[in-house]
Design an enzyme around this catalytic site. Sequence first.
Site: not given
Lengths: 418, 364
Positions: B97, B167
């Site tokens: 990322e 999540h």
Amino acid sequence: MSLKVMRHLARWNCIRPKSSAMASGVAGSAAVYTDSLEFTNPISMPQIPTYRVLDRHGSIKKGNVPSSLSATLLVEIYKKMLLLSKMDKILLQSQRQGRISFYMTCSGEEAAVIGSAAALQESDTVFTQYREVGVFLWRGFTLDDVMNQCFSTHKDNTKGRQMPIHYSAREHNIQCVSSTLATQVPNAVGYAYSNKLKNKKSVTVAYFGEGAASEGDVHAAMNMAAVLCCPTLFICRNNGYAISTSTKDQYFGDGIAARGAGYGIRTVRVDGNDLFAVYQAVTAARELALSESCPVLLELMTYRVGHHSTSDDSTAYRSIDEVNYWNTRDSPVGRLGHYLVQQKLWSDEEEQSFTKECRKEIMGAFNQAENTPKPSPYLVFDDVYDTMTSQLGEQRRSLEEHLEEYGENYNLDEYDMK
Amino acid sequence: MSCGRLLKRALTSVKKDGIRTAAGFAYIPQTPNPALGETTKLNMFQSINSAMDIAMEKDSSAVLFGEDVAFGGVFRCSLGLQDKYGSARVFNTPLTEQGIIGFGIGVAAAGTTAIAEIQFADYIYPGFDQIVNEAAKYRYRSGNEYNCGGLTVRAPWGAVGHGALYHSQSPEAFFAHVPGIKVVVPRGPIQAKGLLLSCIRDQNPCIFFEPKILYRMAAEEVPVGDYTLPLSQAEVVRQGSDITMIGWGTVIHVLLEVATMAEEQLGVSCEVIDLQTIMPYDSATIEKSVQKTGKAMVVHEAPLTQGFGAEIAARIQESCFLHLEAPIQRVTGWDTPFAYIYEPFYLPDKWRCFEAVKKLRDFM
């Protein structure tokens, strides 16, 4: 190979050898098997050699001088190294006298920075870390530009937003310095990718130190540059120290150069204090990066003669003898200077008069900037976004009202209030 | 099996009537502005796909990249785009990322429109340094010599029924605290397409959080053409006179349901405001509403303390103090990590929101 893949490869010029550790098939498709259990042992692998042309006494044994390094260019480079060295000394002093708040010198790294800059083209976009003002100077950043930024005057093109030495030079295709280490490295890779899409025949360059090379951003950047075939030069100035942390506390492997192979990146280690070696290596690296649309890693071995910055006193963690050794026996300025004198391209008299001239120019720019007003305080609200938001507009009005009543407490005469 | 694939399979097993199993809410389809012309029924991942398709068609420099975007993405947002625009413009990156966002900043700094996908907002943090210290400050620190305004970072966001700690996160509050970036959260397919197109074209780095529970379950008639919805403009989704309800993303549908319950069961008329852009936010619309109602509640999935509701509450009390008839209510996730089996008790669901309405009604 399907036509689709061939088209993609052809377009990207991205060469992946079919049979080798770098074959791009699914894991195992190009594996080479062995029935002998052996662990690789990097300690017993040969160290990556350091490319050197000019020895410490200023002589070239094998005559490896590239033709593009003409006598004129060499003298120009040398003078820029002297200017940089002088400017560093004066600005360092000025911080000690409290006239600017902060400074970082490049002492001992003049050949690494200016030699590499000289080997690049103006069209190559450069991302620096913070110890590369030599690149700025080489490309025409003036002493006034330097001083206006260090004094945060209203003439500073970055509008006084950052600490001294955080230059930006759009005019010279050099990106703005930021204090955060290594963040510029993946930025450079993205920039290179964009250039590739636009078919620009230029490389993008990221400078960083051996300490910053420990950051995850560098790992991410190198891997991405290799996978995405970005024409990027990773120029690592291994100067021996990250503030007080010497290389023995920074890494265990064979420096930064050894990491290149892990990413599949062409790599060279260079004597960073040898102007000829630096210039040659960067020139060749640039050609390689462009012709094969790939990243290249260069580790320039040098030494940080000065303190990390004006907030550091390196006598706390290293001996003066060590510093003196590098400063006298392996000085990039000294080595090139000796060569030039031996080749009758330079003389002590010229050195003296040029140094005097440098000092005069530097002090001229210095004094001018010291007496130039700072930018308007209201500029603090600009450029956060492309346009002013309503909240920022409200805050600006708050400051206006505050200064109307309390302005006398703020030395407003030092600011350009227009 | 990767987390992405597990989640994808789980999402396809969500009941067709759109009820999220764990916490129970119904997606309330929105209607588009008729002036935007021809529509077609799309769910949210399809409308996001449409936005990116249009963006890439009209802007031949635009590139889309991130983990797994080449085959269509773990939530199918980039389906078909690599086939259409080629692998030079739509491509996978390695799993990093910080690399994706750092690279994206560089692409944008070079003048190319960059759409960077982060697979889950929960994983955006390795890129936090790049966002905060580079993207947000790129223009400012260089005195406007440079900018990376062409960068848009997209990430799936928010509770999904069984996402647990990693999540389900809603990290908008972290980013709202950074001057120089824009943070946007759509409540459904129509808004997702229009707001995403605005973000892509906006000349500031934007973070676009996509409520992942809505990818499949939220479907409505979405204009097929090219349209944008303005950033930094809140929308009054339901008009009312007694209580101002402020939220963003998934929770808007909870609030709409609560507003109906409040009207039917309590005779209370609620005004529901979708903030849409978290930063820079439209405080004027909020203030106008609270000056009318005198009672406000802010609802978000993210934890209570230091959530963006705190900023809104501070702003309201600052600008509407004399209009207020009750303390501002915040109905939010608890100050805990987002825990799996506890999701029904963690989320600001319709019952907790209903309870807040009653508190506001009964205060004075």
